[in-house]
Scaffold this motif. Sequence first.
Motif, PDB file in Angstrom:
ATOM      1  N   SER A 132       0.217   4.316  -0.249  1.00 54.93           N
ATOM      2  CA  SER A 132      -0.139   5.592   0.359  1.00 54.93           C
ATOM      3  C   SER A 132      -1.027   5.388   1.689  1.00 54.93           C
ATOM      4  CB  SER A 132      -1.216   6.496  -0.644  1.00 54.93           C
ATOM      5  OG  SER A 132      -2.207   5.533  -0.805  1.00 54.93           O
ATOM      6  N   GLN A 133      -0.568   4.394   2.264  1.00 53.62           N
ATOM      7  CA  GLN A 133      -1.269   4.068   3.641  1.00 53.62           C
ATOM      8  C   GLN A 133      -0.341   3.410   4.672  1.00 53.62           C
ATOM      9  OE1 GLN A 133      -4.407   1.348   1.489  1.00 53.62           O
ATOM     10  NE2 GLN A 133      -6.054   2.722   3.103  1.00 53.62           N
ATOM     11  N   ALA A 183      -7.461  -0.942   9.484  1.00 52.50           N
ATOM     12  CA  ALA A 183      -8.340  -0.863  10.085  1.00 52.50           C
ATOM     13  C   ALA A 183      -8.792  -2.123  11.051  1.00 52.50           C
ATOM     14  CB  ALA A 183      -9.646  -0.935   8.986  1.00 52.50           C
ATOM     15  N   SER A 219       4.291   6.840   5.131  1.00 50.76           N
ATOM     16  CA  SER A 219       3.221   6.839   4.474  1.00 50.76           C
ATOM     17  C   SER A 219       2.980   5.411   3.690  1.00 50.76           C
ATOM     18  CB  SER A 219       3.274   7.865   3.340  1.00 50.76           C
ATOM     19  OG  SER A 219       4.206   7.693   2.404  1.00 50.76           O
ATOM     20  N   SER A 220       3.573   4.374   3.691  1.00 49.25           N
ATOM     21  CA  SER A 220       3.450   3.027   3.464  1.00 49.25           C
ATOM     22  C   SER A 220       3.638   2.075   4.078  1.00 49.25           C
ATOM     23  CB  SER A 220       4.232   3.279   2.102  1.00 49.25           C
ATOM     24  OG  SER A 220       5.657   3.056   2.318  1.00 49.25           O
ATOM     25  N   ARG A 221       3.237   0.875   3.588  1.00 50.05           N
ATOM     26  CA  ARG A 221       3.255  -0.289   4.528  1.00 50.05           C
ATOM     27  C   ARG A 221       3.029  -1.665   3.237  1.00 50.05           C
ATOM     28  NH1 ARG A 221      -2.495   0.592   5.926  1.00 50.05           N
ATOM     29  NH2 ARG A 221      -3.571  -1.444   5.308  1.00 50.05           N
ATOM     30  N   GLU A 245       5.744  -1.859   8.265  1.00 43.32           N
ATOM     31  CA  GLU A 245       5.990  -0.324   8.092  1.00 43.32           C
ATOM     32  C   GLU A 245       7.178  -0.508   6.965  1.00 43.32           C
ATOM     33  OE1 GLU A 245       7.669   3.670  10.089  1.00 43.32           O
ATOM     34  OE2 GLU A 245       7.938   2.008  11.102  1.00 43.32           O
ATOM     35  N   ARG A 272       0.882  -1.178   0.075  1.00 42.87           N
ATOM     36  CA  ARG A 272      -0.079   0.049   0.014  1.00 42.87           C
ATOM     37  C   ARG A 272       0.753   1.161   0.091  1.00 42.87           C
ATOM     38  NH1 ARG A 272      -5.301  -1.569   0.617  1.00 42.87           N
ATOM     39  NH2 ARG A 272      -5.558  -3.847   1.347  1.00 42.87           N
ATOM     40  N   GLU A 327      -0.393   3.055  10.681  1.00 41.33           N
ATOM     41  CA  GLU A 327      -1.417   3.348  11.653  1.00 41.33           C
ATOM     42  C   GLU A 327      -2.928   3.522  11.112  1.00 41.33           C
ATOM     43  OE1 GLU A 327      -0.396   6.465   8.791  1.00 41.33           O
ATOM     44  OE2 GLU A 327       0.904   5.251   9.956  1.00 41.33           O
ATOM     45  N   SER A 328      -3.085   3.446   9.605  1.00 41.74           N
ATOM     46  CA  SER A 328      -4.289   3.438   9.044  1.00 41.74           C
ATOM     47  C   SER A 328      -5.069   2.068   8.852  1.00 41.74           C
ATOM     48  CB  SER A 328      -4.193   4.101   7.861  1.00 41.74           C
ATOM     49  OG  SER A 328      -3.469   3.141   6.775  1.00 41.74           O
TER      50      SER A 328
END
Length: 220
Positions: free
Chosen positions: A141-142, A148, A184-186, A180, A139, A145-146
């Motif tokens: 742009s994620q 769900a 901003s990515s993972r 991580e 991902r 921490e995002s």
Amino acid sequence: MHFGLLLEDIRSRKKKREIRCREIEVLTIMHPMNLLCKVAISALALLGLVGCSATEHGSAEPRVESSQQQKSSGSVEPAPGESLSLSVDPCELLSVEELKPHGEFIDAGRRELGGARSCVYQRSARGGHQGFVVALNVRDSQGIESVADAGGKVTESAVGERNAVQSANMSVGDCTVAMEIDDSSRIDVSVNGLPSVDVTCPIAEDVARLVEPRLPDVPS
């Protein structure tokens, strides 16, 4: 004299045809694409990633390309300021051979859906085993921490020295370990298709440990 040359030419052509037939037989054995498509559609259905190619003779088959066929298209060199994850190709991080402790798998191909660049592996249900899916989802742009809450719980953890979180869906048995790459990515290691997180989470953790050393270092 002329008849002898003609006979020799006929024999030569016959030999070439026999060699070509053997080559076709070998290629058929090495590339059983029909079997791959039939098994892969079950894997992709679990992730909602089913697609179809153009049809022939009134039937549709899923278009599934192996990671080896698309190996060069899964990552790009990130420009300054872009996510480090762009340099990560999920289909270069894991092989079906490394999944053998968890069963016999096939590479069900590369996908780019749901905001992730994914590589999907399907465990065969042959021999009475229950089939399930292991997916690597980058991902861009994620961050972690995002992640769900999937209906169970999200817990902070670590894989090696890399920050990670684990999300378990208690109701359906799915489990994801998200690691991580940068702020901003993972990359998500997801296991779907088994009835209990007591089974899927240890598999996800094991695969995450295999993948983690192959990821770029987290920026300091």
